[in-house]
Design an enzyme around this catalytic site. Structure first.
Site, PDB file in Angstrom:
ATOM      1  N   ASP A 102      36.598  -9.550  12.462  1.00  0.00           N
ATOM      2  CA  ASP A 102      36.903  -8.359  13.340  1.00  0.00           C
ATOM      3  C   ASP A 102      38.290  -7.838  12.915  1.00  0.00           C
ATOM      4  OD1 ASP A 102      38.914 -10.266  13.979  1.00  0.00           O
ATOM      5  OD2 ASP A 102      38.110 -10.669  16.006  1.00  0.00           O
ATOM      6  N   GLY A 103      38.936  -8.295  11.484  1.00  0.00           N
ATOM      7  CA  GLY A 103      39.954  -7.710  10.983  1.00  0.00           C
ATOM      8  C   GLY A 103      41.384  -7.928  11.859  1.00  0.00           C
TER       9      GLY A 103
ATOM     10  N   ARG B   9      54.450  -6.590   5.315  1.00  0.00           N
ATOM     11  CA  ARG B   9      54.751  -7.305   3.770  1.00  0.00           C
ATOM     12  C   ARG B   9      55.660  -6.249   3.019  1.00  0.00           C
ATOM     13  NH1 ARG B   9      48.609  -9.028   3.021  1.00  0.00           N
ATOM     14  NH2 ARG B   9      48.493 -10.885   4.124  1.00  0.00           N
TER      15      ARG B   9
ATOM     16  N   ARG C 197      46.271  -4.587  -6.997  1.00  0.00           N
ATOM     17  CA  ARG C 197      45.771  -5.980  -7.302  1.00  0.00           C
ATOM     18  C   ARG C 197      45.052  -5.757  -8.714  1.00  0.00           C
ATOM     19  NH1 ARG C 197      45.468  -7.768  -1.844  1.00  0.00           N
ATOM     20  NH2 ARG C 197      46.852  -6.599  -0.737  1.00  0.00           N
TER      21      ARG C 197
ATOM     22  N   ASP D  75      41.132  -9.769  -5.929  1.00  0.00           N
ATOM     23  CA  ASP D  75      41.876  -9.007  -4.883  1.00  0.00           C
ATOM     24  C   ASP D  75      42.991  -9.548  -4.325  1.00  0.00           C
ATOM     25  OD1 ASP D  75      41.405  -6.252  -4.041  1.00  0.00           O
ATOM     26  OD2 ASP D  75      40.783  -7.218  -1.950  1.00  0.00           O
ATOM     27  N   ASN D  76      43.252 -10.712  -4.693  1.00  0.00           N
ATOM     28  CA  ASN D  76      44.458 -11.462  -4.148  1.00  0.00           C
ATOM     29  C   ASN D  76      45.371 -11.737  -5.371  1.00  0.00           C
ATOM     30  OD1 ASN D  76      43.526 -11.510  -1.607  1.00  0.00           O
ATOM     31  ND2 ASN D  76      42.874 -13.480  -1.633  1.00  0.00           N
TER      32      ASN D  76
ATOM     33  N   ASP E 141      49.074 -12.040  -0.300  1.00  0.00           N
ATOM     34  CA  ASP E 141      48.127 -12.310   0.678  1.00  0.00           C
ATOM     35  C   ASP E 141      47.989 -13.891   1.007  1.00  0.00           C
ATOM     36  OD1 ASP E 141      47.232  -9.771   0.500  1.00  0.00           O
ATOM     37  OD2 ASP E 141      45.180  -9.953  -0.149  1.00  0.00           O
TER      38      ASP E 141
END
Length: 632
Positions: free
Chosen positions: A167-168, A225, A232, A317-318, A327
């Site tokens: 759900d983000g 952040r 990335r 992607d991290n 992340d």
């Protein structure tokens, strides 16, 4: 968003999601509707949509891609070409026009108007790709082999892991973890993004905090952040051509013009010295850029290994393009030294275990090299990776470990063996590490006696062995994870049907479980006194080697007292008990800078009372119940 924080898709109604990615960010797996267009996103990150500056827009009931200013035509809209479905789309069986993603793109996005095809198909509200969901599922099952169907059935029937959807939303609990950890890593000298603020929300979501079947509402939060860039490795993979194994391609495949533009931007903005040196030769510039990214990544993961940090989800992607820790999701620190430690409970295969992090980061650099083709020839990128990564990692790691051990004079070849034996001793004695993951081992070693007048090892061994795991802790750590009947069945299946066994369970997992059972049996026969004697013997052997090496280092110094002072200073600088700037908030949240309460630990003698003992708890062994904590 942390892995494991997901919940089933829910409907949200942003005020015009077509205005830009800000209204789309964070909705991993959810239904978005503005009254005209419905978008179902199953899996995948919004970064795959806007990582190259692509903004989703509403375009007459189908999903289009609009190029922002500066990338192609500012007003150009490229709707996905509709394709005709020959499946019955309703009672009449008439074919319908359904919006579809471009050929080769994963069919995980669909958009349809409320008065379009979905409303004409009985019991169908959404479309997945160009087919109704029931048709898609039937075709997906039909495409599986017999053994894949068996594996799917086994997982549905016997595996306890939930089917997770996102759900983000990030809850306050995980946001505080990220805020504190990123700041702790920064003050430990590890390259990292930083946390500028943590903002709570009035919204709440349901989370199973302890994974014990008792979910409750938790407040949502957002962490600000801070970094020079959040590009990335995966940002360059959106241009990836179709994979020969999976058949999947990046969402911007073929758009080499955007890739060149992105690469030019990254090098000129974040590596200006490389841009200035190789302005006339793009290939050499790109090679120098990849070389520097390789070195930074190697140094970053070397710092991780020196402080016991475990990232948890090291996919491409991290991985930051500027070599930062990025992340903070299901991260963790080693409570006891275990090279096979996995901090992410959903990583059942141990892909991102502590000891595998250097190799995984190298693999991710290989994927980056592939994504930079043709701007950087693959052969040249692979040669740079082979030449630079391992050498830089080992050089930086050993240099850092020398400082942690207080070896401030000349370097020696045998230092690598000394470090390796130290880690082996820590592993065999299940040596504990405190909350910020800087080992008490190194902090204690700063007071290790050296010289001809040095006393014996008895008192020092007592201090070291107190930090080793107790027999109760070991029995808890090595308890079997499988039911004995399940393990027995897996072993019989491995012998009778190896093909089926390969599908439903990896050999490595079963082997690890057998090792747990064997270790548990040994521990049952072991007494606390025997464990203590064994630990003292192992530490005594290593301490003798360490004392010999320290005496060699001391001999090279002209002033022995100055050498001792410098050794202690370097060791304390590289092995703090805890990061005071981060934990100060937890120690005394209502006191101002400089007040007497902040120096309580320094002024209060040991054993002076319960208050002082509580102040020292941050550098003590974690409680036994901490082993039960689960983060995914």
């Amino acid at each position: 968003m942390e892995e494991g924080e997901e919940q089933p898709a829910q409907e949200v109604r942003p005020a015009g999601w077509a205005q830009g990615p800000a209204s789309f960010a964070g909705q991993e797996g959810g239904l978005q509707s503005d009254g005209h267009t419905e978008l179902l996103v199953l899996g995948g990150s919004p970064q795959h949509l806007n990582g190259a500056g692509v903004v989703p827009v509403r375009a007459s009931g189908c999903l289009g891609l609009k190029q922002p200013p500066g990338r192609g035509s500012p007003t150009q809209t490229r709707p996905f070409p509709p394709q005709t479905s020959t499946d019955p789309a309703g009672p009449s069986g008439a074919a319908e026009m359904v919006p579809r993603a471009p050929p080769g793109e994963p069919q995980n996005l669909c958009s349809c108007s409320q008065d379009h095809v979905a409303s004409k198909v009985p019991f169908c509200k959404f479309h997945l790709g160009d087919r109704p969901i029931p048709v898609t599922f039937k075709r997906a099952i039909a495409a599986l082999s017999f053994w894949q169907k068996v594996k799917l059935a086994w997982g549905l029937c016997f595996l306890s892991d939930p089917i997770r959807q996102a759900d983000g939303r990030k809850v306050l609990r995980s946001s505080v973890r990220e805020f504190l950890c990123s700041e702790a890593m920064f003050h430990l000298g590890v390259p990292t993004t930083r946390a500028g603020a943590c903002v709570t929300s009035e919204s709440t979501v349901v989370r199973d905090v302890f994974y014990d079947g008792n979910p409750k509402h938790e407040p949502c939060a957002v962490v600000l952040r801070i970094a020079s860039t959040f590009l990335r490795f995966g940002s360059f993979e959106i241009f990836k051509a179709e994979d020969e194994h999976t058949g999947r391609a990046g969402p911007s495949v073929g758009r080499n013009d955007i890739r060149v533009q992105m690469l030019d931007y990254v090098v000129s903005t974040f590596y200006p010295e490389i841009q200035a040196t190789h302005a006339s030769d793009s290939v050499q510039r790109n090679a120098a850029f990849f070389r520097e990214v390789t070195r930074r990544t190697a140094r970053m993961v070397a710092e991780w290994q020196c402080v016991g940090f475990c990232h948890g989800v090291l996919n491409t992607d991290n991985m930051s393009i500027v070599g930062l820790t990025i992340d903070y999701g299901p991260f963790g620190f080693l409570d006891r030294y275990d090279p096979d430690h996995v901090c992410n409970a959903s990583d059942t295969a141990g892909r991102y275990s502590f000891s595998k992090q250097p190799e995984v980061c190298k693999w991710n650099l290989q994927k980056l090299a592939e994504a930079l083709v043709p701007e950087l020839p693959l052969e040249q990128g692979e040669a740079i990776l082979a030449e630079e990564y391992d050498a830089e990692f080992h050089r930086h790691y050993l240099s850092k470990m020398r400082r942690k051990l207080g070896l401030v004079q000349a370097e020696r070849e045998e230092d690598a063996a000394l470090v390796a034996k130290l880690l082996e001793t820590m592993h065999l004695t299940a040596y504990r590490m405190h909350v910020v993951a800087i080992t008490n081992t190194f902090y204690l070693l700063s007071s290790f006696p050296v010289g001809p007048e040095a006393p014996g090892l008895a008192g020092f061994l007592t201090a070291l062995t107190e930090q080793c795991a107790s027999l109760e802790e070991l029995r808890l750590a090595f308890r079997p994870q499988m039911d004995p009947r399940q393990l027995s069945m897996m072993l019989m299946l491995a012998q009778s049907n190896p093909q089926l066994f390969a599908l439903i369970g990896t050999r490595a997992n079963v082997t690890k479980e057998l090792e747990r059972v064997e270790q548990q049996a040994r521990l049952e026969q072991l007494s606390p006194a025997e464990l203590l004697s064994r630990n003292r013997g192992r530490w005594a052997d290593w301490l003798q080697e360490f004392r010999t090496r320290l005496e060699q280092d001391r001999e090279g110094a002209a002033d022995k007292d100055a050498w001792q002072a410098e050794r202690v200073r370097v060791m304390h600088a590289n092995n703090p008990k805890y990061v005071r700037r981060v934990l100060k908030l937890l120690e005394a949240p209502y006191h101002r800078e400089g007040e007497a309460t902040e120096v309580l630990e320094a002024t209060e003698p040991e054993g002076a009372g319960s208050t002082a003992e509580r102040r020292l708890s941050y550098s003590s062994k974690p409680p036994l119940w901490a082993a039960e904590l689960c983060v995914t």
